[in-house]
Design a protein around this motif. Structure first.
Motif, short mmCIF file in Angstrom:
data_model
loop_
_atom_site.label_atom_id
_atom_site.label_comp_id
_atom_site.label_asym_id
_atom_site.label_seq_id
_atom_site.Cartn_x
_atom_site.Cartn_y
_atom_site.Cartn_z
N ILE A 40 2.11 -2.25 2.31
CA ILE A 40 1.07 -3.24 2.61
C ILE A 40 1.30 -4.46 1.73
N PRO A 41 1.51 -5.63 2.33
CA PRO A 41 1.79 -6.82 1.53
C PRO A 41 0.68 -7.12 0.52
N HIS A 42 1.09 -7.51 -0.68
CA HIS A 42 0.17 -7.87 -1.76
C HIS A 42 -0.70 -6.69 -2.19
N PHE A 43 -0.26 -5.47 -1.89
CA PHE A 43 -1.00 -4.28 -2.34
C PHE A 43 0.02 -3.28 -2.88
N LYS A 44 0.33 -2.25 -2.17
CA LYS A 44 1.32 -1.27 -2.60
C LYS A 44 1.68 -0.39 -1.42
N GLN A 45 2.56 0.58 -1.67
CA GLN A 45 2.98 1.50 -0.62
C GLN A 45 1.91 2.56 -0.39
N VAL A 46 1.72 2.90 0.87
CA VAL A 46 0.79 3.97 1.25
C VAL A 46 1.50 4.91 2.22
N VAL A 47 0.97 6.11 2.34
CA VAL A 47 1.55 7.12 3.21
C VAL A 47 0.57 7.42 4.34
N LEU A 48 1.02 7.24 5.59
CA LEU A 48 0.23 7.60 6.76
C LEU A 48 0.58 9.03 7.16
N MET A 49 -0.41 9.87 7.30
CA MET A 49 -0.18 11.28 7.61
C MET A 49 -0.93 11.65 8.88
N SER A 50 -0.27 12.46 9.73
CA SER A 50 -0.87 12.89 10.98
C SER A 50 -0.49 14.34 11.24
N THR A 51 -1.48 15.13 11.61
CA THR A 51 -1.27 16.55 11.92
C THR A 51 -1.75 16.83 13.33
#
Length: 493
Positions: free
Chosen positions: A300-311
């Protein structure tokens, strides 16, 4: 269509049934309550069981049962959920601060645990109950009073302790000992608590959670033998056949479609590549069968890395998605305030972490941490989800049911109307995200320059927040020395 019509006819709200019975008074064929002759388990004579199938506000279909024995005069009343076991468990927390709070309606299923947190009193799963806070507390006191005279003769010290608890519970039910907090934890997800649009932040909380394997087993779900149910038909006598789920609930029918290329299954690589879909095995919280969890790291620009998870579970149709943030735990929490002045502001990206609380003072809206889980959407999207989820739970019976008075219904209508106006960009309002882990984000239209409509401030976490996050029990330095002093030390001592 025939099955839906039958279910709708069977589970009408109580007001509709009363009106129908009054209109057909004198008609012997009209039966609002089903009467069944059944065996009394107290004297083993024939008694009478009455069944009423109805719908109630804030909940769904239930069966109200009442038994009466004319021989020994034994009576019993309870409820059972007429719906299916929900995909997730649910836990309600409510702080009783005034006498009016004692009249809040409670649906406690036979799988729910009721607790009074202030005195650490827990009522294990048992009979289902449809009552209010005062009624539940009164029944708890009555149950504790049973056998008290015998305890007084045999175990006087136990009698004194239980008597003290009984007096405390009675004072709570009479609003003489306030405030206190109650919780209802139901792994089946079939309990309910009546909310109010006037509840301030921190008074009422509802949290859904995935069941553990032990909870699924207690509910009779899952395959305890380790084999798929459908694979052993004909090999084990009496085993139920596999259940067919609707095609649109299969992973192949999802929109947007699941990726069809071969997924990378090795999540132990030294470096996880952004925008690459990874897959690893998991256990479905709905049916405990094997399924796959897909994850994708995005920046995410100007924020940090995130992880999208789906089950997605191919067996029972369970689906979930959430957003996880990584990195170290910051020293301070973060409070983000956004002023929404026009429709363009509704399109701002927003990341609400699971640990984040959200509030809109102008809309009288407060969302407690953990309520929606982790969500990466827009301002319009998150408000729409809050509105739809809350409306479905409040007006599940269509117009709110017969037991909702006109004043309460008017308050809810006004609340939802104002929320809809905000979603349509017709009113100005403020969104406040308060995250003790500083893992939430709101898009800035002027980044990297300061945004005049967006303010961020760091704050010191409270002791309660530190305790809830488990930080007070963490020790990252010197734990080797503690392990030596608490365990076996040198010289054989």
């Amino acid at each position: 269509m025939a099955q839906q019509s039958l279910a709708k006819d069977l589970f009408e709200d109580m007001g509709a049934k009363v009106e129908e019975a009054s209109a057909q008074e004198g008609d012997d064929d009209m039966k609002v309550v089903d009467v069944i002759e059944s065996l009394c388990m107290n004297c083993h004579e024939d008694g009478t069981t009455r069944l009423l199938l109805t719908k109630i506000p804030f909940f769904r279909e239930i069966v109200i049962m009442s038994f009466d024995c004319p021989h020994c005069h034994f009576k019993n009343a309870e409820i059972q959920s007429a719906g299916e076991i929900q995909q997730q468990g649910v836990k309600f927390s409510f702080k009783v601060e005034r006498q009016e709070d004692l009249s809040r309606q409670i649906v406690k299923s036979d799988t729910a645990v009721f607790r009074i947190e202030n005195i650490d009193l827990e009522i294990p799963p048992g009979r289902g109950q449809l009552s209010n806070v005062e009624g539940i507390l009164s029944m708890v006191a009555q149950d504790l009073e049973q056998k008290q005279e015998e305890r007084k003769q045999v175990m006087p010290e136990v009698y004194e302790k239980i008597q003290g608890i009984i007096q405390t519970v009675k004072q709570m039910s009479n609003a003489e000992k306030l405030p206190f907090t109650i919780t209802i934890d139901d792994p089946a997800g079939n309990s309910s608590f009546e909310p109010s649009p006037d509840d301030p932040s921190g008074k009422y909380a509802r949290h859904e959670y995935p069941r553990s394997a032990a909870e699924n087993e207690a509910l009779g779900l899952g395959d305890t033998t380790g084999e798929a149910i459908g694979e052993t038909i004909g090999n084990a006598a009496g085993e139920a056949p596999s259940t067919e789920i609707r095609p649109e609930y299969h992973a192949a029918q999802m929109y947007p479609a699941m990726p069809t290329e071969q997924m990378v299954n090795n999540v132990d690589e030294e470096e996880i590549i952004e925008n690459q879909v990874y897959s690893f095995p998991a256990t479905c919280p709905g049916c405990t069968r094997s399924c796959a969890t897909n994850m994708k790291m995005v920046n995410i620009p100007h924020f940090k890395q995130v992880v999208l998870m789906s089950t997605v579970c191919e067996h029972c149709g369970y689906r979930s998605n959430e957003v996880k943030t990584g990195g170290e735990v910051p020293e301070k929490g973060r409070r983000i305030t956004l002023s929404v002045n026009n429709k363009e502001d509704l399109s701002r990206d927003i990341l609400k972490a699971e640990s984040c609380a959200m509030s809109c003072p102008e809309l009288n809206l407060s969302v407690e941490p953990g309520t929606l889980g982790g969500r990466f959407t827009t301002v319009e999207g998150i408000l729409t989800q809050v509105r739809d989820d809350l409306r479905s739970s409040i007006f599940d019976t269509g117009d709110g049911g017969d037991s909702m008075d006109s004043a309460a219904k008017g308050k809810w209508d006004s609340f939802f109307d104002k929320l809809s106006e905000a979603i349509n960009g017709e009113v100005k309002f403020t969104i406040i995200l308060e995250d003790p882990l500083a893992s939430s984000y709101v898009q800035s239209f002027t980044a990297p320059e300061p945004d005049p409509q967006l303010t961020m401030e760091d704050y010191e976490r409270t002791e309660e927040e530190e305790e809830n996050l488990g930080h007070n029990d963490m020790k990252t330095e010197g734990y080797e020395e503690d392990a030596e002093t608490n365990g076996v030390t040198t010289n054989g001592t």
